[in-house]
Enzyme design. Sequence first.
Site, PDB file in Angstrom:
ATOM      1  N   HIS A  10      -9.241   1.000   5.243  1.00 26.12           N
ATOM      2  CA  HIS A  10      -7.937   1.220   5.868  1.00 26.12           C
ATOM      3  C   HIS A  10      -8.083   2.139   7.077  1.00 26.12           C
ATOM      4  CE1 HIS A  10      -3.807   2.376   6.553  1.00 26.12           C
ATOM      5  NE2 HIS A  10      -3.477   1.260   5.919  1.00 26.12           N
TER       6      HIS A  10
ATOM      7  N   LYS B 225       0.127   4.276  -0.171  1.00 23.86           N
ATOM      8  CA  LYS B 225      -0.471   5.461   0.487  1.00 23.86           C
ATOM      9  C   LYS B 225      -0.252   6.702  -0.389  1.00 23.86           C
ATOM     10  CE  LYS B 225       0.042   3.047   4.804  1.00 23.86           C
ATOM     11  NZ  LYS B 225       0.173   3.078   6.251  1.00 23.86           N
TER      12      LYS B 225
ATOM     13  N   ASN C 187       0.870  -1.175   0.000  1.00 21.61           N
ATOM     14  CA  ASN C 187       0.000   0.000   0.000  1.00 21.61           C
ATOM     15  C   ASN C 187       0.908   1.227   0.000  1.00 21.61           C
ATOM     16  OD1 ASN C 187      -1.799   2.044   0.480  1.00 21.61           O
ATOM     17  ND2 ASN C 187      -2.355   1.371   2.564  1.00 21.61           N
TER      18      ASN C 187
ATOM     19  N   SER D 156       4.042  -2.288  10.198  1.00 18.73           N
ATOM     20  CA  SER D 156       5.497  -2.332  10.369  1.00 18.73           C
ATOM     21  C   SER D 156       6.135  -3.665   9.973  1.00 18.73           C
ATOM     22  CB  SER D 156       5.871  -1.959  11.808  1.00 18.73           C
ATOM     23  OG  SER D 156       5.460  -0.620  12.086  1.00 18.73           O
TER      24      SER D 156
ATOM     25  N   GLU E 123      -6.430   4.526   8.089  1.00 20.15           N
ATOM     26  CA  GLU E 123      -6.254   5.965   7.815  1.00 20.15           C
ATOM     27  C   GLU E 123      -7.512   6.559   7.216  1.00 20.15           C
ATOM     28  OE1 GLU E 123      -2.629   5.341   5.643  1.00 20.15           O
ATOM     29  OE2 GLU E 123      -1.701   4.701   7.528  1.00 20.15           O
TER      30      GLU E 123
ATOM     31  N   GLU F 275      -4.887  -5.085  10.572  1.00 20.62           N
ATOM     32  CA  GLU F 275      -3.823  -4.099  10.783  1.00 20.62           C
ATOM     33  C   GLU F 275      -4.058  -3.384  12.111  1.00 20.62           C
ATOM     34  OE1 GLU F 275      -1.952  -2.702   6.832  1.00 20.62           O
ATOM     35  OE2 GLU F 275      -3.815  -1.608   7.046  1.00 20.62           O
TER      36      GLU F 275
ATOM     37  N   GLY G  88       3.055   2.103  10.777  1.00 13.26           N
ATOM     38  CA  GLY G  88       3.991   3.205  10.625  1.00 13.26           C
ATOM     39  C   GLY G  88       4.744   3.561  11.901  1.00 13.26           C
TER      40      GLY G  88
END
Length: 250
Positions: free
Chosen positions: A94, A11, A9, A212, A96, A166, A172
């Site tokens: 996702h 992003k 991904n 990660s 985010e 996730e 991240g």
Amino acid sequence: MRKKIVAGNWKMNNDLDQTIKLINELKSLITDSKIEIIIAPSFPFLKIAVDLTKDSNIEVVSQNVNDNSNGAFTGEVSISMLKSIGVNTTLIGHSERRAYYHENDELLLKKLNLAVENKMRVIFCFGEELSDRKSEMHFDVVKNQLKNTILKLDESSINNIVLAYEPVWAIGTGETATSEQAQEMHQFIRNCISENFNEEIANNIAILYGGSVKPANAAEIFEKKDVDGGLIGGAALNASDFFNIIQANS
Ligand code: 13P
């Protein structure tokens, strides 16, 4: 047998030149692969990514899609637009998107239903926040996320869904879930699928881990029985790191 998958991904990273460069680097590394390899560049570069990967083992997917078929939704992208350029899979849900664009379970279910109706494959993302894990609510939170979304779909549509667990606290941050934590949650997710649908569906659905994943920790996570691959963020932006992660799942 479930298919193994490694998905990158990207992003909101990489302009046109960087997109072309990274795809060409990946193509030269990935000449043959038994596992499914996916990349998700940004919307403006999907078409060129599809063209560049035509004769490769890499599938290009989108990071998001709108919950309506078409119409007055300024700035949005529809399933039919994606399909018209050869993109047949999309990420949905996702963290985010959930956190910064307020996408809730109700909206995600609408997106899922539209995708299913239009035979768009979905990589459905979900996972608990750090506070949920600290208060030992992570299983409840994940179960609820599933109950409000994919567990509401009918049985026949599930074969076009890939799940991506996730944990938000691992995205991240450099702090990966341990392989035991990943396995424990993946097994729990598979049990939820089995209880709601049946064992065959649960055994066939791919569940990816994201958060990660790096070349150094990928093999340990991927070797767990219920982990079928990874959804990779930062490390997917570097061709040799992404390739090493693919190797770790092969
Ligand atoms: P990182 O690999 O950068 O933690 O991102 C994971 C992710 O969000 C993939 O969708």
